[in-house]
Design a protein around this motif. Structure first.
Motif, PDB file in Angstrom:
ATOM      1  N   GLY A   1      47.604 -31.180   6.093  1.00  0.00           N
ATOM      2  CA  GLY A   1      48.893 -30.870   5.471  1.00  0.00           C
ATOM      3  C   GLY A   1      49.344 -29.443   5.637  1.00  0.00           C
ATOM      4  O   GLY A   1      50.399 -29.065   5.119  1.00  0.00           O
ATOM      5  N   ARG A   2      48.548 -28.618   6.329  1.00  0.00           N
ATOM      6  CA  ARG A   2      48.931 -27.222   6.570  1.00  0.00           C
ATOM      7  C   ARG A   2      49.556 -27.105   7.959  1.00  0.00           C
ATOM      8  O   ARG A   2      49.361 -27.966   8.807  1.00  0.00           O
ATOM      9  N   TRP A   3      50.264 -26.017   8.189  1.00  0.00           N
ATOM     10  CA  TRP A   3      50.926 -25.811   9.466  1.00  0.00           C
ATOM     11  C   TRP A   3      50.006 -25.155  10.481  1.00  0.00           C
ATOM     12  O   TRP A   3      49.268 -24.237  10.157  1.00  0.00           O
ATOM     13  N   THR A   4      50.079 -25.639  11.722  1.00  0.00           N
ATOM     14  CA  THR A   4      49.496 -24.893  12.833  1.00  0.00           C
ATOM     15  C   THR A   4      50.642 -24.528  13.768  1.00  0.00           C
ATOM     16  O   THR A   4      51.468 -25.372  14.123  1.00  0.00           O
ATOM     17  N   ILE A   5      50.698 -23.240  14.098  1.00  0.00           N
ATOM     18  CA  ILE A   5      51.782 -22.744  14.946  1.00  0.00           C
ATOM     19  C   ILE A   5      51.258 -22.566  16.364  1.00  0.00           C
ATOM     20  O   ILE A   5      50.324 -21.794  16.595  1.00  0.00           O
ATOM     21  N   LEU A   6      51.836 -23.313  17.305  1.00  0.00           N
ATOM     22  CA  LEU A   6      51.512 -23.107  18.713  1.00  0.00           C
ATOM     23  C   LEU A   6      52.462 -22.042  19.251  1.00  0.00           C
ATOM     24  O   LEU A   6      53.655 -22.056  18.927  1.00  0.00           O
ATOM     25  N   THR A   7      51.924 -21.127  20.042  1.00  0.00           N
ATOM     26  CA  THR A   7      52.793 -20.099  20.627  1.00  0.00           C
ATOM     27  C   THR A   7      52.658 -20.138  22.148  1.00  0.00           C
ATOM     28  O   THR A   7      52.098 -19.229  22.764  1.00  0.00           O
ATOM     29  N   PRO A   8      53.197 -21.223  22.761  1.00  0.00           N
ATOM     30  CA  PRO A   8      53.095 -21.353  24.217  1.00  0.00           C
ATOM     31  C   PRO A   8      53.809 -20.197  24.912  1.00  0.00           C
ATOM     32  O   PRO A   8      54.732 -19.592  24.356  1.00  0.00           O
ATOM     33  N   LEU A   9      53.370 -19.898  26.121  1.00  0.00           N
ATOM     34  CA  LEU A   9      54.001 -18.840  26.911  1.00  0.00           C
ATOM     35  C   LEU A   9      55.087 -19.475  27.774  1.00  0.00           C
ATOM     36  O   LEU A   9      55.109 -20.695  27.967  1.00  0.00           O
TER      37      LEU A   9
END
Ligand SMILES: NC(=O)c1ccc[n+]([C@@H]2O[C@H](COP(=O)([O-])OP(=O)(O)OC[C@H]3O[C@@H](n4cnc5c(N)ncnc54)[C@H](OP(=O)(O)O)[C@@H]3O)[C@@H](O)[C@H]2O)c1
Ligand SMILES: NC(=O)c1ccc[n+]([C@@H]2O[C@H](COP(=O)([O-])OP(=O)(O)OC[C@H]3O[C@@H](n4cnc5c(N)ncnc54)[C@H](OP(=O)(O)O)[C@@H]3O)[C@@H](O)[C@H]2O)c1
Lengths: 294, 294
Positions: free
Chosen positions: B144-152
């Motif tokens: 239920g928590r957020w994971t932030i992907l930071t693709p290039l």
């Protein structure tokens, strides 16, 4: 059955703290009769519906008639006026106390109104939640937490002991400090943390506008705790800061100094300074856990 | 049984986050084989004893052989060196990711080492506790928590989608941001709150000396939460501040401004300014509760 400590208790104000005192006092069998009086009809109706006390009205003076213990449970800024209103109906020998998060200002505001023959013993239960109002009260609030009595030089020792026994009966641990000493300690352990939490949540909200509100959605552990603290009652906390000004400003100045030190360490890449502090604060947490206050 | 997302996953570093990924990946059936490698024999032995993974050693490069997904789970400051060490044993088509609380600095440190043909997709699970080490891991951490992907800009879309599916499989909600945007948001929602908590607990500890340690014993709600946050891992947090310097200094400056505004309001007894902010922050808490992130 042992005799209750008091025949009649009157609570002036019945929100989180007043409501919890009522429930814990009943749980402990500490009084034959518990009544309350509050400012609004609405809160009185809620208190009666929840059966927090035998009766809750809006006539503060009437509630105090024949009471052996009166506890003022309003925000700090309303304590003086409450004392003025109830003073004529206090019976000789009655113990008058309060639960304010600030003590010297409450003493200064209440004492001039109280008649001779009444025992004034200020106190502060160091226990609370971010909720307020009569619905927020619960009997276990004080269990295992400290209540600080701040008797005055001329407080009757028997009255102080009796109030001490009452708080123990509510589930609390008790200790004694002078009012000004209390205010200095609570400035750092309670008032400053609340001020900081309010500030940072405000800062984040301002930034959220710029950052399209993503700030809120990605609230991580640290921030979530701060928002909970910053949801505490605005009136109560305004009164705390206005009434413990000197002590709060002093610890705030120290905090600012320490924060600038870390800010400089970040700017100059001085990792050791950060690491040393972060290691030290970890120990403090362990000490608190050891004291059962974590 | 559906086919797992990956045949072999390798975790580089296996503390709170690495351990939790291992447990959640097994729970979700996301891989046929999960291995790990860590710096110290001791941590490897603990990870093996707890059966967090199929095998944990101390040879980072060896662990990555034949892996389809490699996640670097060390403190931010160690990510670059880890990338350098594992680079020669990464197989073509392998997805390389990390979990660092800072993203731009990790991208800058890792990317130069990674060979062509490997898909680099940085990520940050916005979930954690104040505990660290392999014993701290638990399968539910990301639920239920957020994971932030930071693709290039040049990240392979299929690799990004696969990592996204992996994090959803771990229980997380996912979103995407550019690395610098991530760092600005986390500076206010996570990094600044931690810095403030560390500072205030340090300030209180200094004062405790003067006040005979009573400070600690009467730790009220606010302060207790701060001590918990300030018990977080010193190495991890030193690395966060050193590697997100500009964004942290910027939000710190805003916070200081806002704090001085309140300080002045307290000094001049301007209760309305305090009350207004305290009312606004209460709303923010309600919004967070509404977003299920409270
Ligand atoms: N909350 C905490 O965590 C905590 C912890 C320890 C000590 N305290 C102290 O406990 C006291 C009460 O806090 P609380 O959390 O119980 O507050 P609360 O839940 O908001 O309840 C306040 C009560 O005081 C009444 N009241 C408010 N203003 C009044 C006024 N001007 N005249 C007469 N009555 C008034 C309210 O009446 P109406 O609803 O009828 O207006 C209500 O019954 C404060 O002094 C606070 O510093 C609080
Ligand atoms: N904790 C949180 O709340 C949280 C939340 C989100 C993201 N993160 C991020 O997750 C990452 C790991 O955090 P964590 O909480 O899992 O840390 P942790 O519990 O302390 O585990 C760190 C792991 O990295 C290894 N390690 C440390 N220094 C290393 C080095 N110089 N070279 C190789 N390996 C090294 C440790 O190995 P040894 O024990 O063998 O030395 C251990 O296996 C950090 O980048 C952090 O920013 C943390």
């Amino acid at each position: 059955m042992t005799k209750p400590l008091f025949n009649k208790i009157a609570l002036i104000g019945i929100g989180l703290i007043g409501g919890s005192i009522a429930l814990a006092a009943r749980r402990g069998g500490l009084a034959n009769k518990i009544v309350a009086a509050t400012r609004s009809e609405e809160t009185a109706a809620t208190a009666n519906r929840l059966k927090l006390v035998d009766h809750c009205g809006t006539d503060l003076a009437a509630a105090c008639q024949d009471a052996d213990l009166v506890i003022v449970c309003t925000p700090v800024g309303a304590c003086g006026e409450a004392a003025r209103v109830i003073a004529p109906s206090l019976k000789p020998g009655c113990i008058v106390s309060d639960v304010g998060s600030v003590k010297q200002a409450v003493v200064d505001a209440m004492q001039p109104h109280l008649p001779a023959g009444v025992h004034f013993v200020p106190a502060h239960p160091v226990a609370g939640t971010e909720n307020s109002g009569p619905e927020a009260g619960f009997a276990e609030l004080f269990d295992g937490r400290w209540t600080i009595l701040t008797p005055l030089p001329d407080s009757d020792p028997a009255a102080v002991d009796k109030l001490d026994a009452f708080w123990k009966g509510l589930g609390s641990l008790t200790d004694r400090l002078d009012p000004a000493g209390h205010d200095r300690i609570l400035a750092i352990t309670s008032h400053l943390p609340h001020l900081i939490a309010y500030t940072i949540v405000g800062t984040a909200d301002d930034l959220a506008g710029h950052l399209n509100s993503e700030v809120l959605r990605f609230a991580a552990g640290g921030f979530r705790d701060f928002t909970r603290i910053a949801a505490s009652d605005p009136t109560m906390w305004r009164d705390v800061f206005l009434n413990n000004r000197e002590a709060v400003l002093e610890v705030l100045a120290r905090f600012q100094e320490d924060l600038f030190y870390l800010q400089r360490a970040i700017r100059w890449g001085e990792g050791d300074k950060l690491f040393d502090l972060f290691t030290r604060t970890r120990e403090i947490r362990r000490a608190l856990i050891h004291l059962n206050q974590a």
